[in-house]
Design an enzyme around this catalytic site. Structure first.
Site, PDB file in Angstrom:
ATOM      1  N   HIS A 199       0.821  -1.222   0.000  1.00 43.91           N
ATOM      2  CA  HIS A 199       0.000   0.000   0.000  1.00 43.91           C
ATOM      3  C   HIS A 199       0.855   1.273   0.000  1.00 43.91           C
ATOM      4  O   HIS A 199       0.904   1.973  -1.001  1.00 43.91           O
ATOM      5  CB  HIS A 199      -1.013   0.032   1.145  1.00 43.91           C
ATOM      6  CG  HIS A 199      -1.961  -1.108   1.165  1.00 43.91           C
ATOM      7  ND1 HIS A 199      -2.749  -1.437   0.084  1.00 43.91           N
ATOM      8  CD2 HIS A 199      -2.225  -2.023   2.129  1.00 43.91           C
ATOM      9  CE1 HIS A 199      -3.474  -2.509   0.376  1.00 43.91           C
ATOM     10  NE2 HIS A 199      -3.173  -2.883   1.606  1.00 43.91           N
ATOM     11  N   ASP A 250      -5.372  -8.253  -3.271  1.00 45.08           N
ATOM     12  CA  ASP A 250      -5.653  -7.950  -1.868  1.00 45.08           C
ATOM     13  C   ASP A 250      -6.961  -8.604  -1.395  1.00 45.08           C
ATOM     14  O   ASP A 250      -7.023  -9.816  -1.235  1.00 45.08           O
ATOM     15  CB  ASP A 250      -5.658  -6.441  -1.669  1.00 45.08           C
ATOM     16  CG  ASP A 250      -5.550  -6.021  -0.204  1.00 45.08           C
ATOM     17  OD1 ASP A 250      -5.588  -6.904   0.669  1.00 45.08           O
ATOM     18  OD2 ASP A 250      -5.430  -4.816   0.082  1.00 45.08           O
TER      19      ASP A 250
END
Length: 336
Positions: A199, A250
């Site tokens: 991220h 994810d």
């Protein structure tokens, strides 16, 4: 075949396969409300459900063109073994990123000590490709990060870690350590050429400099980051510093590498107010070889693109990479 284009397979560098079950739900107003729902689902998982559900999710990935996946796994040791078997069943290359979890979350996520965690890594490493994965600076105290960093350096293992996904995470890290998350990772020896930070959405300039100086990578997960309202990654700073990028599905709200790459470039264009920030050929590398490097893979299966597919029909072969990224979905991937 004249109507097929051979490419390296896409590599999904960051997956939580169990979260595929949450797609389509309205889970709450922000990341933290979604997390509560996710934890509720994780509480009921068992090896048999993991084996079944992961195999189905991995088959979806394989059909979408992902031929390798890094499973960031934190729902139990026996469940990790079930994930390994699910990947074999689905014929997808798996790197098991077994997660270190000292505090927070659910009790089932946690190890009693960092020593127990490293014993899990060694046991799983006899059965599958593995990597280190301290979950986050929220879940791992400084002493765990230091020991995991030392172990990774000694054993030459890849290390993946969530960092700077949410402002609250940064605030809590500053309160506990007087440092931002990536600064703490640097101090504890967790950054380096084998490290992938997942991220980095709210990384500041100092943290980006640390990533660049250490040779660390960043895994972007655009469809999940959009779905959870995480924010936009600092793409200009990442690209200016030459920090290597890869992609992950994810939460698996969507399983489509082309959509991840399209969103990555679309975000870069909106931030830079210009087009063609990252060339299509480079985007395809981010989706394949860069992800493989993040997982420590030298080899992984390739794929073929169906150039006769309606979304590619009439596109000159030399323009296929751009048409793939900007005008196609994963159904252009020919069946293996």
């Amino acid at each position: 075949m004249a109507d097929r284009l051979a490419l390296p397979g896409f590599v999904n560098a960051h997956s939580h396969a169990f979260q595929r079950a949450l797609r389509g739900r309205v889970e709450g107003g922000d990341f933290w409300a979604w997390r509560d729902v996710m934890l509720g689902h994780a509480r009921g998982l068992a090896p048999d459900t993991v084996g079944r559900d992961y195999a189905e999710t991995y088959r979806e990935m394989r059909a979408a063109g992902y031929t390798a996946v890094g499973e960031f796994h934190y729902v139990g040791f026996e469940e990790a073994r079930a994930a390994r078997e699910a990947a074999r069943e689905a014929d997808i290359e798996l790197v098991l990123l077994q997660v270190a979890y000292a505090r927070g979350g659910l009790e089932r996520f946690r190890q009693e000590s960092v020593g127990e965690y490293l014993e899990q890594i060694e046991a799983l490493g006899r059965e599958a490709l593995v990597g280190l994965a301290p979950h986050s600076v929220r879940a791992c105290p400084r002493e765990w990060l230091e020991e995991i960093g030392r172990y990774g350096e000694r054993e030459s293992l890849v290390l993946h870690v969530h960092a700077d996904e949410q402002p609250r995470e940064i605030e809590e890290c500053l309160q506990e350590h007087g440092l931002r998350p990536i600064e703490l990772l640097a101090q504890t020896g967790c950054l380096g050429p084998r490290t992938t930070v997942v991220h980095a959405t709210h990384a500041d300039e100092r943290e980006l400099d640390l990533l660049a100086a250490s040779g660390s990578r960043v895994c972007l997960c655009p469809t999940t980051e959009a779905n959870l309202g995480d924010g936009f990654p600092p793409l200009e700073g990442l690209l200016e510093r030459g920090i290597p990028l890869c992609i992950g599905s994810d939460s698996n709200v969507r399983i489509d590498p082309l959509e991840e790459l399209r969103e990555l470039e679309g975000t870069a264009r909106r931030q830079a107010l210009r087009r063609n920030v990252v060339p299509p050929e480079r985007l395809l590398e981010i989706g394949s070889s860069e992800g493989a490097a993040a997982l420590g893979l030298d080899e992984w299966p390739g794929i073929e693109i169906d150039l006769a597919h309606e979304s590619l029909r009439g596109v000159p072969r030399e323009e296929a990479p751009a048409a793939l990224v900007f005008g196609s979905a994963a159904d252009v991937v020919a069946s293996p």
